[in-house]
Design an enzyme around this catalytic site. Structure first.
Site, short mmCIF file in Angstrom:
data_model
loop_
_atom_site.label_atom_id
_atom_site.label_comp_id
_atom_site.label_asym_id
_atom_site.label_seq_id
_atom_site.Cartn_x
_atom_site.Cartn_y
_atom_site.Cartn_z
N ASP A 128 0.82 -1.20 0.00
CA ASP A 128 0.00 0.00 0.00
C ASP A 128 0.86 1.26 0.00
O ASP A 128 1.97 1.26 -0.55
CB ASP A 128 -0.95 -0.05 1.21
CG ASP A 128 -2.27 0.63 0.93
OD1 ASP A 128 -2.29 1.85 0.81
OD2 ASP A 128 -3.29 -0.07 0.81
N HIS A 149 -3.96 5.12 4.13
CA HIS A 149 -4.64 3.90 3.69
C HIS A 149 -3.98 2.64 4.24
O HIS A 149 -4.63 1.78 4.86
CB HIS A 149 -4.61 3.93 2.16
CG HIS A 149 -5.55 3.03 1.46
ND1 HIS A 149 -5.12 1.89 0.82
CD2 HIS A 149 -6.87 3.12 1.25
CE1 HIS A 149 -6.17 1.32 0.24
NE2 HIS A 149 -7.24 2.04 0.48
N SER A 164 -11.47 -1.80 0.08
CA SER A 164 -10.16 -1.65 0.73
C SER A 164 -10.16 -2.14 2.16
O SER A 164 -9.19 -2.71 2.63
CB SER A 164 -9.82 -0.17 0.84
OG SER A 164 -9.19 0.24 -0.30
#
Ligand SMILES: *[C@@H]1O[C@H](CO)[C@@H](O)[C@H](O)[C@H]1NC(C)=O
Ligand SMILES: *[C@@H]1O[C@H](CO)[C@@H](O)[C@H](O)[C@H]1NC(C)=O
Ligand SMILES: *[C@@H]1O[C@H](CO)[C@@H](O)[C@H](O)[C@H]1NC(C)=O
Ligand SMILES: *[C@@H]1O[C@H](CO)[C@@H](O)[C@H](O)[C@H]1NC(C)=O
Ligand SMILES: *[C@@H]1O[C@H](CO)[C@@H](O)[C@H](O)[C@H]1NC(C)=O
Ligand SMILES: [Ca+2]
Ligand SMILES: [Ca+2]
Length: 645
Positions: free
Chosen positions: A187, A228, A403
Site C-alpha cells: 500500500d 490507507h 479496501s
C-alpha cells in the site's frame, strides 16, 4: 489519465489459462508489445537482463559504467535487475532511446526494457456457532475502539444486525490469534511507530519500493492521503488489551509494510518486486488497490508481476504458496470485477464487502470470480465505518471501501494459518468456500439471489460463497487434510468467428469429458476460466454467461454502461468463475453472449477457450464430518452419491 485497454495486456491472459506449475516454462511465449492503442508514459526504470548469471555485484558495475543505479535483482534472479537513471525524469511521454541503446550496447547486457508507467488506485479512500471447546465466555478487550468494531463483534450497535460479523471471538476462544503469521500490506506505507502496531511490526519482511529503502513510512500530506496502508494494517494486527484504538482480527500476528503505491505511476517492476518480496517471511499479501474503477478499464498484471504471483503460489511459504488477498473493487454496480485481472485471477482471493445490516455496499462491484466477503462502511448511519488505527498514532472509525474488506480477510486467513501452518494457498480457498456463510447478506436491489450450485453450495454473484466465519474456519483448518493435486484441463477452443447480433443471444457449446483418462483429468472443479476474444460496437453493452453441465449459471461479464470501447474488445481475456466449485465438469458447457442495449449493436465472438481447474480425486474424502448440516457434509454427500464419473 490513460488506462491500458485489453489489447495491450494479453500476456497475463495467456498465462492465466495455464496450470500454475506449467507457467514458468511457457512464459517466453507471452511476449507482447505493450500499448499500441493508448497513449502511454515512460518511467526512469529499466528491466535489464545480463548475459549469464553474474549476480548483483556485476549488475552494479554494469549500471555504474552506463550511468545507472542498480536497485537489485528482479524476483531474486541472477540475470534480471531493476535499474534506474537519476538524470531521466520520473515520467516522460517518449521512450528514451539513447539510454536504452546505451544499455544494450554494453557487452554484458542481453535485454533492456524501459518501464511503462500506469495507474493503480487505492480502493475506498474518499472521505453463530462456536467451536466445541468454547466453554468459557470470552473476556472483552479493553481497547476503546473495540465497541465500534462491529465487524468483529456485531451486537446491533448503530442499527447493525446482531451476530452479522466475522465471528472472530470463536476463533480467539479456540486459542488462535495469528501467532507466527505475517501479512504484508502492499500500500502507501504503514505507520510502524504507531503504539497499536509497533510490537506487531515485522521490519525484516518490510520494504519501501516507492523510494527504495527499508523504511515504508507513509509520506506526509496535509489531507492524510497516505493513511490507507496504516488503516489496513490495524485491521489485521492492532494489538489487543493495550487501551489503544481497537483490536486486529489476528492481534498476535505480524504485519509487514510494503510501500509501493506512492509514486506518480506504477510500473510492472514495482508491482512484481512487491508481490514477490520475501515470500518465505511473508505468508499473506493484502492488496486494496487495482486498475482504475471507472467501469471502462480492462487491465491486469503485466509480465513480471504475473511471474511474481506464479512464483509466490508455487514456491512461496516453502512451497505451500503465498496467499494473495484482493479487494474486489469500488466501481459500484457499473463495473464488473472480472475486468480487473488481479481480482479475477484464480491465484488471488477476491473479497467483496457487506455493510452492517447485510446489504451490499453501494460501491460494491460484482463478478463471478469473487470468492467471499467481509465487511465495510456504507450504511446510512455514518458511524458504521471500519474502526482501526490511523496515521501518527491516531485511531479512526471511518476506514472504507472494499479496501477495508480485504485486510479483514487477510486477518481471518492468518488465524487459519496459525491453526494449521500446513495449509496451502488452495487449502485456504477451499476453507473459504466451505466455511463462509450466507448469514443475512442480501442484494439491496434484489438483482442477485442466493443460488445453489450443482453440489449444494450456495453462492451469490455479489458475495461469492458468503461472509467469512473465522470460528468455523479455524475449527475446520485444524482437521484439514491437504487437498489432492491440482490439474488443468483444456476442455476445448472454438475459434470460428461468429456474429453477435443486436437482439438475439449467441449460444455455443463445448462438450467435454474433462480430460478423462489423461494425466490432467479433472473430476472436481475449483476455478473455471472462459478465455474470450471478441469485439463489439459497444463493449460495455456485452453480457456473457457461462452454464455448467450441472446447470449453474455464472454471469462472467455484466453490462458496464460507461464502457464505450469499440476497438479493443477483449483479447484472450480470462473471465473466471468460482460458482461451479466442487461440481463435476463432465458434459456440455454453454456460453451465451448477447447485447443489453437500447441501440442496435454488433459484434464478433472470435474465440472461446474453456479451461477447467480442479482435482482428479475427491477433495474432502478424508475429512471427518462433525456437523451433518455443514457445507462440508452436503458436498461430501454429493460427491459420494457420485454424480459419478
Ligand atoms: C515476459 O517475460 C519473458 C520471460 O522472461 C520475456 O521473454 C518477455 O520479453 C517478457 N515480455 C515483456 C512484455 O516484458
Ligand atoms: C514460525 O514460522 C516459520 C515459518 O514461517 C517456521 O519455520 C517456524 O518453525 C515457526 N515457529 C513456530 C514457533 O511455530
Ligand atoms: C505438517 O506437515 C508435516 C509434514 O507433512 C507434518 O509432519 C506435521 O505434523 C504437519 N503439521 C500440522 C500442524 O499439521
Ligand atoms: C433485430 O434487430 C434488427 C435490426 O437490428 C431488426 O431488423 C430485426 O427485425 C430484429 N429482430 C427481432 C426479432 O426483433
Ligand atoms: C470486429 O471483428 C470483425 C471480424 O474479425 C471485423 O470485421 C471488424 O472490423 C471488427 N470491428 C472492429 C470495430 O474492430
Ligand atoms: Ca489496541
Ligand atoms: Ca473494478
Amino acid at each position: 489519465m490513460p488506462s491500458c485497454k485489453t489489447s495491450c495486456t494479453p500476456a497475463h491472459a495467456m498465462l492465466l489459462g495455464l496450470a500454475a506449475v506449467a507457467v514458468l516454462i511457457v512464459l517466453s511465449a507471452g511476449l507482447i508489445e505493450l500499448g499500441a492503442a493508448s497513449p502511454e508514459v515512460f518511467t526512469n526504470s529499466f528491466l535489464v537482463r545480463l548475459i549469464g548469471d553474474h549476480g548483483n555485484d556485476v549488475a552494479h558495475q554494469v549500471a555504474k559504467r552506463n550511468g545507472f543505479i542498480n536497485l537489485g535483482p528482479v524476483l531474486g534472479s541472477d540475470k534480471e535487475f531493476h535499474f534506474i537513471h537519476r538524470a531521466l525524469p520520473h515520467i516522460r511521454t517518449k521512450r528514451s532511446i539513447p539510454h536504452t541503446r546505451q544499455l544494450k550496447a554494453d557487452p554484458l547486457v542481453e535485454l533492456a526494457v524501459q518501464q511503462i508507467g500506469f495507474r493503480r488506485e487505492k480502493r475506498g479512500y474518499r472521505e453463530l456457532k462456536l467451536g466445541a471447546e468454547n466453554l468459557v465466555p470470552p473476556k472483552e478487550p479493553n481497547d476503546p475502539y473495540f465497541p465500534f468494531q462491529w465487524y468483529l463483534k456485531n451486537v446491533g450497535q448503530n442499527g447493525g444486525k446482531r451476530r452479522l460479523d466475522l465471528n472472530v471471538e470463536a476463533a480467539w476462544a479456540q486459542g488462535y490469534t495469528g501467532k507466527n503469521v505475517t501479512t504484508a500490506i502492499m500500500d502507501d506505507g504503514v505507520d510502524y511507530m504507531h503504539p497499536d502496531l509497533r510490537n506487531n511490526y515485522n521490519s525484516k519482511a518490510s520494504y519501501d519500493f516507492s523510494s527504495n529503502d527499508p523504511f515504508p513510512y507513509p509520506r506526509y500530506t496535509d489531507d492524510w492521503f497516505n493513511s490507507h496502508g496504516t488503516r489496513c494494517a490495524g485491521e489485521v494486527a492492532a494489538i489487543r488489551d493495550n487501551r489503544v484504538c481497537g483490536v486486529g482480527v489476528a492481534y498476535d500476528s505480524k504485519v509487514a509494510g510494503i510501500r509501493m503505491l506512492d509514486q506518480p505511476y506504477m510500473t510492472d517492476l514495482i508491482e512484481a518486486n512487491s508481490m514477490g518480496h520475501e515470500p518465505n517471511l511473508i505468508d499473506i499479501y493484502s492488496a486494496s488497490w487495482g486498475p482504475t474503477d471507472d467501469g471502462k478499464t480492462v487491465d491486469g498484471p503485466r509480465n513480471a508481476t504475473m511471474r511474481a504471483i506464479v512464483r509466490g503460489v508455487n514456491e512461496g511459504r516453502r512451497g505451500l504458496g503465498n496467499i494473495y488477498v484482493w479487494a474486489s473493487g469500488d466501481g459500484g454496480e457499473d463495473d464488473d470485477c472480472n475486468c480487473d485481472g488481479y481480482a479475477a485471477s484464480m491465484w488471488t482471493i477476491s473479497i467483496n464487502s457487506a455493510i452492517n445490516n447485510g446489504e451490499n455496499a453501494h460501491y460494491d462491484e460484482s463478478c463471478s470470480s469473487t470468492l467471499a466477503s467481509t465487511f465495510s462502511n456504507g450504511a446510512k448511519d455514518p458511524h458504521t465505518g471500519v474502526a482501526t488505527t490511523d496515521l501518527y498514532g491516531k485511531c479512526t472509525k471511518t476506514h472504507s471501501g472494499t479496501s477495508a474488506a480485504a485486510p479483514e480477510a487477510a486477518g481471518v486467513f492468518a488465524l487459519a494459518l496459525e491453526a494449521n501452518p500446513n495449509l496451502s494457498w488452495r487449502d485456504i480457498q477451499h476453507l473459504s468456500v466451505l466455511t463462509s456463510k450466507r448469514n443475512s447478506l442480501y442484494d439491496s436491489k434484489g438483482r442477485f439471489n442466493w443460488i445453489m450450485n450443482g453440489v449444494g453450495l450456495e453462492f451469490n454473484h455479489l458475495f461469492g460463497f458468503g461472509v467469512l466465519d473465522a470460528g468455523a474456519m479455524v475449527a475446520l483448518a485444524r482437521l484439514w487434510k491437504t487437498v489432492p493435486a491440482r490439474y488443468h484441463c483444456d476442455a476445448g477452443t472454438l475459434a470460428t468467428v461468429r456474429e453477435i447480433s443486436s437482439n438475439r443471444s449467441l449460444l455455443i457449446h463445448i462438450d467435454t469429458d474433462a480430460c478423462k483418462g489423461t494425466d490432467t483429468e479433472v473430476n472436481y472443479v475449483e476455478h473455471v476460466q472462459a478465455v474470450i476474444t471478441l469485439n463489439a460496437s459497444r463493449r460495455g453493452d456485452v453480457n456473457i454467461f457461462l452454464y455448467s453441465p450441472m446447470g449453474t449459471r455464472s454471469m462472467i461479464l455484466s453490462r458496464r454502461p460507461n464502457d464505450d470501447d469499440r476497438h479493443d474488445g477483449f483479447t484472450k481475456w480470462p473471465f473466471m468463475t468460482t460458482h461451479t466449485w466442487a461440481e463435476n465438469p463432465r458434459g456440455r458447457w454453454t456460453l451465451e453472449v448477447k447485447f443489453d442495449s437500447q441501440l442496435p449493436q454488433s459484434g464478433y465472438l472470435k474465440e472461446w477457450t474453456l479451461v477447467i481447474h480442479g482435482t482428479r480425486d475427491p477433495p474432502y474424502r478424508d475429512l471427518p464430518v462433525e456437523d451433518e448440516n455443514s457445507k462440508l457434509a452436503i458436498v461430501k454427500k454429493a460427491h459420494e452419491a457420485g454424480y459419478k464419473i
